[in-house]
Design a protein around this motif. Structure first.
Motif, PDB file in Angstrom:
ATOM      1  N   ARG A   1       0.838  -1.201   0.000  1.00  0.00           N
ATOM      2  CA  ARG A   1       0.000   0.000   0.000  1.00  0.00           C
ATOM      3  C   ARG A   1       0.875   1.254   0.000  1.00  0.00           C
ATOM      4  N   ALA A   2       1.948   1.233   0.778  1.00  0.00           N
ATOM      5  CA  ALA A   2       2.848   2.391   0.838  1.00  0.00           C
ATOM      6  C   ALA A   2       3.538   2.629  -0.505  1.00  0.00           C
ATOM      7  N   ALA A   3       3.865   1.551  -1.197  1.00  0.00           N
ATOM      8  CA  ALA A   3       4.593   1.666  -2.461  1.00  0.00           C
ATOM      9  C   ALA A   3       3.688   2.058  -3.627  1.00  0.00           C
ATOM     10  N   PHE A   4       2.453   1.532  -3.645  1.00  0.00           N
ATOM     11  CA  PHE A   4       1.599   1.685  -4.833  1.00  0.00           C
ATOM     12  C   PHE A   4       0.345   2.520  -4.598  1.00  0.00           C
ATOM     13  N   GLY A   5       0.043   2.805  -3.346  1.00  0.00           N
ATOM     14  CA  GLY A   5      -1.104   3.644  -3.053  1.00  0.00           C
ATOM     15  C   GLY A   5      -2.429   2.903  -3.089  1.00  0.00           C
ATOM     16  N   GLY A   6      -3.498   3.668  -2.932  1.00  0.00           N
ATOM     17  CA  GLY A   6      -4.833   3.084  -2.825  1.00  0.00           C
ATOM     18  C   GLY A   6      -5.364   2.491  -4.113  1.00  0.00           C
TER      19      GLY A   6
ATOM     20  N   THR B   1      -8.454  -5.154   1.404  1.00  0.00           N
ATOM     21  CA  THR B   1      -7.958  -6.282   0.611  1.00  0.00           C
ATOM     22  C   THR B   1      -7.204  -5.758  -0.609  1.00  0.00           C
ATOM     23  N   LEU B   2      -6.297  -6.581  -1.085  1.00  0.00           N
ATOM     24  CA  LEU B   2      -5.515  -6.229  -2.257  1.00  0.00           C
ATOM     25  C   LEU B   2      -6.355  -6.443  -3.519  1.00  0.00           C
ATOM     26  N   ASP B   3      -6.381  -5.465  -4.390  1.00  0.00           N
ATOM     27  CA  ASP B   3      -7.028  -5.618  -5.697  1.00  0.00           C
ATOM     28  C   ASP B   3      -5.992  -6.277  -6.612  1.00  0.00           C
ATOM     29  N   ARG B   4      -6.018  -7.591  -6.661  1.00  0.00           N
ATOM     30  CA  ARG B   4      -4.965  -8.333  -7.356  1.00  0.00           C
ATOM     31  C   ARG B   4      -4.953  -8.044  -8.858  1.00  0.00           C
TER      32      ARG B   4
END
Length: 202
Positions: free
Chosen positions: A50-55, A63-66
């Motif tokens: 999240r820190a690297a790629f943002g929301g 959850t991760l939007d894969r």
């Protein structure tokens, strides 16, 4: 612990081959499964992603939007390297820790990006490549995932080519024939690895 690294391009049949080894009683460590665990809600790598790629790569419920992350990293080599820098050291640590707990003649570690990263060679005794022609890979992935041909080709382009994987192989399973032919190849390699393992060859 005698250790075999299993690799192959997307759609080559790595999971099927790993399942056949597991059915013979071989411990299987799947780095993709570890990655999924690290990126589930509350997973150890989720905050760093999240820190690297943002929301834009996150969905509801933390959850991760894969799908969004996959699109991002396969269209941007820098983003892909960024993700690998987050995940690979954590995965490697879990693999090493797990291998240390096993008591078996040998273990299988499924590493889809083994050739691309050059990692793990210090803990592997053999490299086993599951191989098939690229057009077969594309057809399989499209059939199982619903991805468009261009999306599959982008994933293939980000992976090592067939020749590079085969050059890195100690052993090769050709996965183009019947399930029975695949079982026969796995059984033969299982006997071979048992013979090579110090735990059973002495």
């Amino acid at each position: 612990m005698f250790t075999v690294g299993l690799t192959g391009g997307i759609g080559s049949g790595k999971s099927t081959v790993a399942d056949l080894f597991a059915a013979l009683g071989v411990p299987v460590i799947d780095t993709d499964a570890i990655a999924r665990e690290l990126t589930r809600p509350g997973g150890e790598a989720l905050d760093a992603i999240r820190a690297a790629f943002g929301g834009t790569v996150m969905a509801a419920g933390d959850t991760l939007d894969r799908a969004a992350l996959r699109h991002r990293v396969f269209s941007d080599a820098e983003a892909r390297h960024q993700l690998e820098a987050i995940l690979h050291p954590r995965i490697r640590q879990i693999v090493t820790r797990t291998l240390a707990t096993l008591a078996a003649p040998y273990a299988l570690v499924v590493i889809p990006l083994l050739v691309e990263t050059g990692g793990y060679r210090d803990v592997l005794n053999r490299v086993l490549v599951v191989d098939c022609p690229e057009d077969v890979q594309i057809a399989r992935v499209m059939a199982r995932s619903g991805l468009a041909r261009g999306e599959v080709e982008a994933i293939l382009a980000a992976q090592a080519g067939r020749a590079a994987r085969l050059a890195a192989a100690d052993d090769v399973i050709l996965n183009t024939a019947s399930p029975e032919a695949l079982r026969t190849q796995v059984a033969a390699l299982h006997r071979h690895y048992l013979a090579l393992s110090p735990a059973t060859s002495s």
